[in-house]
Each structure stands twice: as structure tokens, then as C-alpha cells.
Scaffold this active site. Structure first.
Site, PDB file in Angstrom:
ATOM      1  NE  ARG A 234     109.556  62.655 -14.915  1.00  0.00           N
ATOM      2  CZ  ARG A 234     109.870  61.581 -14.196  1.00  0.00           C
ATOM      3  NH1 ARG A 234     110.199  61.714 -12.921  1.00  0.00           N
ATOM      4  NH2 ARG A 234     109.873  60.376 -14.746  1.00  0.00           N
ATOM      5  CD  GLU A 263     115.549  65.638 -14.008  1.00  0.00           C
ATOM      6  OE1 GLU A 263     115.054  66.109 -12.969  1.00  0.00           O
ATOM      7  OE2 GLU A 263     115.590  64.416 -14.251  1.00  0.00           O
ATOM      8  CG  HIS A 295     115.459  62.022 -11.552  1.00  0.00           C
ATOM      9  ND1 HIS A 295     114.785  62.589 -12.599  1.00  0.00           N
ATOM     10  CD2 HIS A 295     114.704  60.962 -11.164  1.00  0.00           C
ATOM     11  CE1 HIS A 295     113.673  61.911 -12.840  1.00  0.00           C
ATOM     12  NE2 HIS A 295     113.610  60.911 -11.973  1.00  0.00           N
TER      13      HIS A 295
HETATM   14  P1  NAI Z   1     100.544  56.919 -10.107  1.00  0.00           P
HETATM   15  O1  NAI Z   1      99.967  56.961 -11.480  1.00  0.00           O
HETATM   16  O2  NAI Z   1     100.384  55.662  -9.309  1.00  0.00           O
HETATM   17  O3  NAI Z   1      99.935  58.108  -9.230  1.00  0.00           O
HETATM   18  C1  NAI Z   1      99.784  59.408  -9.671  1.00  0.00           C
HETATM   19  C2  NAI Z   1      98.573  59.998  -8.958  1.00  0.00           C
HETATM   20  O4  NAI Z   1      98.504  61.385  -9.263  1.00  0.00           O
HETATM   21  C3  NAI Z   1      97.253  59.349  -9.383  1.00  0.00           C
HETATM   22  O5  NAI Z   1      96.524  58.924  -8.260  1.00  0.00           O
HETATM   23  C4  NAI Z   1      96.544  60.466 -10.128  1.00  0.00           C
HETATM   24  O6  NAI Z   1      95.136  60.392 -10.017  1.00  0.00           O
HETATM   25  C5  NAI Z   1      97.109  61.686  -9.435  1.00  0.00           C
HETATM   26  N1  NAI Z   1      96.964  62.916 -10.182  1.00  0.00           N
HETATM   27  C6  NAI Z   1      97.030  63.106 -11.518  1.00  0.00           C
HETATM   28  N2  NAI Z   1      96.809  64.406 -11.817  1.00  0.00           N
HETATM   29  C7  NAI Z   1      96.594  65.046 -10.641  1.00  0.00           C
HETATM   30  C8  NAI Z   1      96.327  66.389 -10.283  1.00  0.00           C
HETATM   31  N3  NAI Z   1      96.208  67.351 -11.223  1.00  0.00           N
HETATM   32  N4  NAI Z   1      96.184  66.687  -8.981  1.00  0.00           N
HETATM   33  C9  NAI Z   1      96.286  65.733  -8.036  1.00  0.00           C
HETATM   34  N5  NAI Z   1      96.539  64.440  -8.312  1.00  0.00           N
HETATM   35  C10 NAI Z   1      96.687  64.100  -9.597  1.00  0.00           C
HETATM   36  O7  NAI Z   1     102.065  57.314 -10.275  1.00  0.00           O
HETATM   37  P2  NAI Z   1     103.250  57.109  -9.223  1.00  0.00           P
HETATM   38  O8  NAI Z   1     103.919  55.809  -9.485  1.00  0.00           O
HETATM   39  O9  NAI Z   1     102.763  57.417  -7.872  1.00  0.00           O
HETATM   40  O10 NAI Z   1     104.277  58.244  -9.733  1.00  0.00           O
HETATM   41  C11 NAI Z   1     103.936  59.610  -9.753  1.00  0.00           C
HETATM   42  C12 NAI Z   1     104.998  60.402 -10.503  1.00  0.00           C
HETATM   43  O11 NAI Z   1     106.211  60.423  -9.760  1.00  0.00           O
HETATM   44  C13 NAI Z   1     105.416  59.775 -11.856  1.00  0.00           C
HETATM   45  O12 NAI Z   1     104.524  60.121 -12.891  1.00  0.00           O
HETATM   46  C14 NAI Z   1     106.801  60.354 -12.065  1.00  0.00           C
HETATM   47  O13 NAI Z   1     106.729  61.558 -12.801  1.00  0.00           O
HETATM   48  C15 NAI Z   1     107.300  60.650 -10.655  1.00  0.00           C
HETATM   49  N6  NAI Z   1     108.406  59.743 -10.299  1.00  0.00           N
HETATM   50  C16 NAI Z   1     109.591  60.285  -9.906  1.00  0.00           C
HETATM   51  C17 NAI Z   1     110.662  59.465  -9.596  1.00  0.00           C
HETATM   52  C18 NAI Z   1     111.971  60.010  -9.148  1.00  0.00           C
HETATM   53  O14 NAI Z   1     112.977  59.289  -9.263  1.00  0.00           O
HETATM   54  N7  NAI Z   1     112.028  61.219  -8.601  1.00  0.00           N
HETATM   55  C19 NAI Z   1     110.549  58.009  -9.706  1.00  0.00           C
HETATM   56  C20 NAI Z   1     109.240  57.541 -10.074  1.00  0.00           C
HETATM   57  C21 NAI Z   1     108.216  58.397 -10.376  1.00  0.00           C
END
Ligand code: NAI
Length: 339
Positions: A234, A263, A295
Site C-alpha cells: 500500500r 491514489e 494499482h
Molecule cells: P498476508 O496476510 O498473507 O501476508 C502479510 C504478511 O505480512 C504476513 O505474513 C504478516 O505476518 C506480515 N507482516 C505484518 N506486519 C509486518 C511487519 N510489520 N513487518 C513484516 N511483516 C509483517 O497478505 P497478502 O495476501 O500477502 O497481502 C499483503 C498486502 O498486499 C495486502 O494487505 C494488501 O495491502 C497488498 N495487496 C496489494 C495488491 C495490489 O493490487 N497492489 C493486491 C493484493 C494485496
């Protein structure tokens, strides 16, 4: 269930129709959810929103008054909804996690390769019949130390792809994955060490109170001059102004991002005839060592089909009196109310 689909885009409607098969009654509107458009939900039991919609506390209060009981997000990220207020108002919320971590991970790698090998500059030059290479020198990824911040669903696929390139992979995540250590020799470390060691740093964390402006001056100071920073998380995970300053001053090599903290209301629209007044965005679009995509990481056929399927499943669960498996509850999130 009668559902108002906010921020509906032409390209996603066929996928939603196909998944729904007329089980629920969908009305599509292109408007974003805001304090002004909340009243359009009058008469709808459920709404569906996307990442640029504003489901802050004040908007949720309005939705409650208009009779909305359920909100299903067509996104994995949920930093745009105030889950604490939703819980207090007894509005049930679910998202679409894991619709295609491959789509997002592949976009991260696309950004990395395009930035490193200066693909957009090469195109600009060749379109001017300039076929010189002086400004197009990149580096091999093989044997480079690459850092992945957040090894959840998306980060894990990024790791897998980087392993194929022959990179040494470091990672930061409070939940270490044994499988990534065993299969891809990932070494988990603390944030500052990763930042110091890696020439590529990829952000794949959710936006929370812990990750808001995770990358600011204090972290950029630790980076190597060659470092490429990639963001598919994000926009607000980085302090954009700080990153731009460090790219401008050659303190880091480049920044490629699919997301931008301002955005909302800009990305997903054709603003060519009504350009936003945003000097930071202008800078990002003109600096050759910054690459911005709108995005689009989720924009693959597979991801759109899965998002649509999950949206329908979430609604069906509520209709049948069950909690969807993707139910969201308040955690340490950061959202539009706070910043
Ligand atoms: P997920 O929940 O599977 O993985 C997120 C990981 O980040 C978890 O393993 C968590 O423990 C870790 N995490 C949380 N806080 C942290 C920190 N301070 N330092 C290091 N690691 C930390 O989520 P997923 O599916 O991998 O998605 C991640 C993010 O990607 C979403 O929350 C969303 O904001 C973003 N995203 C962006 C998209 C785009 O179109 N550009 C599409 C989908 C998701």
C-alpha cells in the site's frame, strides 16, 4: 441478497455476473463509497467495496442508518475500513484474501525487472530512434541479496520466483515460515539488517499501525546507493516524499510501485483531461528512476474470477446465517480515520 457494488469497473462486471449466476441481486455503480455517496446504499442489505472506497467510521455510521448490514471487500487489503466501528455497529465485514498471490507477486517482479533493466527508458529512447545503451545499464539478479518484507501469501510467491533467479533471499516477518527457509534458503532477520544488506527490497506487508511509513528517512539512510525499492503493498507503507528525495539525490537507485498513498479518486480513472493537481504524482511520472503502475497487480483474469467468486460466497454465507471464512475482525489496523 440485494447488494450495491461500489466502484464497479467495466472489466470486473462480467466476472461478477458469471460468479453470481443471479443468486444475489447486484446493482453496479461507478461511484466510490464516500460520505457523499453512502446514501446510495439506502435499501441495500449489503454493499461491496474496493481499495479506494472510504469506509471510515463516519461513513459506516451513515451506512448503518441506511440499513446496510454486510460489507464484502473485493480486495485483500482492508486498511480503508474501520473494523472497530463496523463491529460496534454490528456491520459484518469480509474480504477476498488470497485471490491470486501469483498475480501480485508477478507484478512485483515485473516492476523489479522493468526498473532494473530500464525498460520504460529504453522504449522512450528507441521511440526517438536513439539506440544507445549508456543509460540502460542494469545488474544481474543472480547471486544478489534481495529482501522481502512480509512473507505472507504474496511474499511467499515472490520468494519462490526470486529463488528461480538465483538470488540470496532475506526476509522480515513476525511469523517465520519454515517451508521458505527449507525450500528457498530464506534467512529471516530484523528490518534494519535486511535494509542494509539488500540491493533489492520488496514490500508485501499489509498497511497497519506498525507498517505505516515503515520506509522513511531513517530506513532510507540505511540503504545502499544501488538499492531498488519495490512496493506492491500500500502507498502509505512508504513515506513517498522521503523516497522521492532519496531517488532524486541518488541516495538510492530507484523506486517502482503499484500503489500510491494519494491514489484514491485518481487511480482506476482516465484523468488525462482532468489532471489531478498533485506535484508528488507529477514527479513520480517524470523521474526516469521511478516507475508507477496504477494499482494493477490484481488485474489478471484469474484474480478477477477468484475475487468475484469470493464476493458471492461471502454474501451467500451471510444469507444462510453463517460467518464467511474471510470474516474480518478489528486488529491493529490503521485506516482513513487516523491519518
Ligand atoms: P498476508 O496476510 O498473507 O501476508 C502479510 C504478511 O505480512 C504476513 O505474513 C504478516 O505476518 C506480515 N507482516 C505484518 N506486519 C509486518 C511487519 N510489520 N513487518 C513484516 N511483516 C509483517 O497478505 P497478502 O495476501 O500477502 O497481502 C499483503 C498486502 O498486499 C495486502 O494487505 C494488501 O495491502 C497488498 N495487496 C496489494 C495488491 C495490489 O493490487 N497492489 C493486491 C493484493 C494485496
Amino acid at each position: 441478497m440485494k447488494t450495491l457494488i461500489y466502484s464497479a469497473k467495466d472489466f470486473e462486471i462480467p466476472f461478477l455476473e458469471e460468479a453470481n449466476k443471479d443468486v444475489h441481486t447486484f446493482k453496479y455503480i461507478t461511484d466510490r463509497l464516500t460520505t457523499n455517496t453512502a446514501m446510495m446504499a439506502l435499501g441495500f442489505e449489503a454493499i461491496s467495496i474496493f481499495s479506494a472506497d472510504d469506509a471510515s467510521g463516519i461513513v459506516l455510521e451513515k451506512l448503518k442508518d441506511f440499513g446496510v448490514k454486510y460489507i464484502t471487500l473485493r480486495s485483500a487489503g482492508h486498511d480503508n475500513i474501520n473494523l472497530k466501528v463496523a463491529k460496534r455497529l454490528d456491520i459484518k465485514v469480509a474480504n477476498s484474501p488470497g485471490y491470486s498471490p501469483h498475480a501480485v507477486a508477478e507484478q512485483a517482479i515485473t516492476l523489479l525487472l522493468a526498473l532494473n533493466r530500464k525498460v520504460t527508458l529504453a522504449r522512450k529512447q528507441t521511440q526517438n530512434y536513439n539506440f544507445t545503451l549508456d543509460k540502460l545499464i542494469g545488474f544481474d539478479l543472480k547471486d544478489k541479496t534481495v529482501g522481502v518484507i512480509g512473507t505472507g501469501k504474496i511474499g511467499s510467491v515472490i520468494v519462490q520466483i526470486l529463488n528461480g533467479f538465483g538470488c540470496r533471499i532475506m526476509a522480515v516477518d513476525p511469523f517465520e515460515k519454515e517451508e521458505l527457509k527449507k525450500r528457498f534458503y530464506v534467512s529471516y532477520t530484523h528490518l534494519d539488517n535486511l535494509i542494509e544488506q539488500c540491493v533489492v527490497i520488496i514490500l508485501s506487508v499489509p498497511l497497519t499501525s506498525d507498517t505505516f511509513h515503515l520506509i522513511d528517512k531513517s530506513k532510507l539512510d540505511l540503504m545502499q546507493k544501488e538499492t531498488l525499492l519495490i512496493n506492491v503493498a500500500r502507498g502509505a507503507v512508504v513515506h513517498t516524499q522521503d523516497v522521492l528525495e532519496y531517488v532524486d539525490k541518488n541516495r538510492i537507485s530507484g523506486y517502482a510501485t503499484d500503489v500510491y498513498d494519494k491514489e484514491s479518486g485518481v487511480f482506476f480513472y482516465d484523468r488525462s483531461k482532468n489532471k489531478p493537481h498533485d506535484a508528488t504524482l507529477d514527479k513520480m511520472l517524470t523521474q526516469d528512476r521511478i516507475l508507477l503502475t496504477p494499482h494493477q497487480a490484481f488485474a489478471t483474469k484469474e484474480a478477477l474470477a477468484n475475487i468475484a467468486q469470493t464476493t458471492v460466497e461471502n454474501l451467500s454465507s451471510w444469507q444462510q446465517g453463517r460467518h464467511p471464512k474471510n470474516t474480518l475482525l478489528p486488529a491493529n489496523q490503521v485506516h482513513v480515520d487516523d491519518h
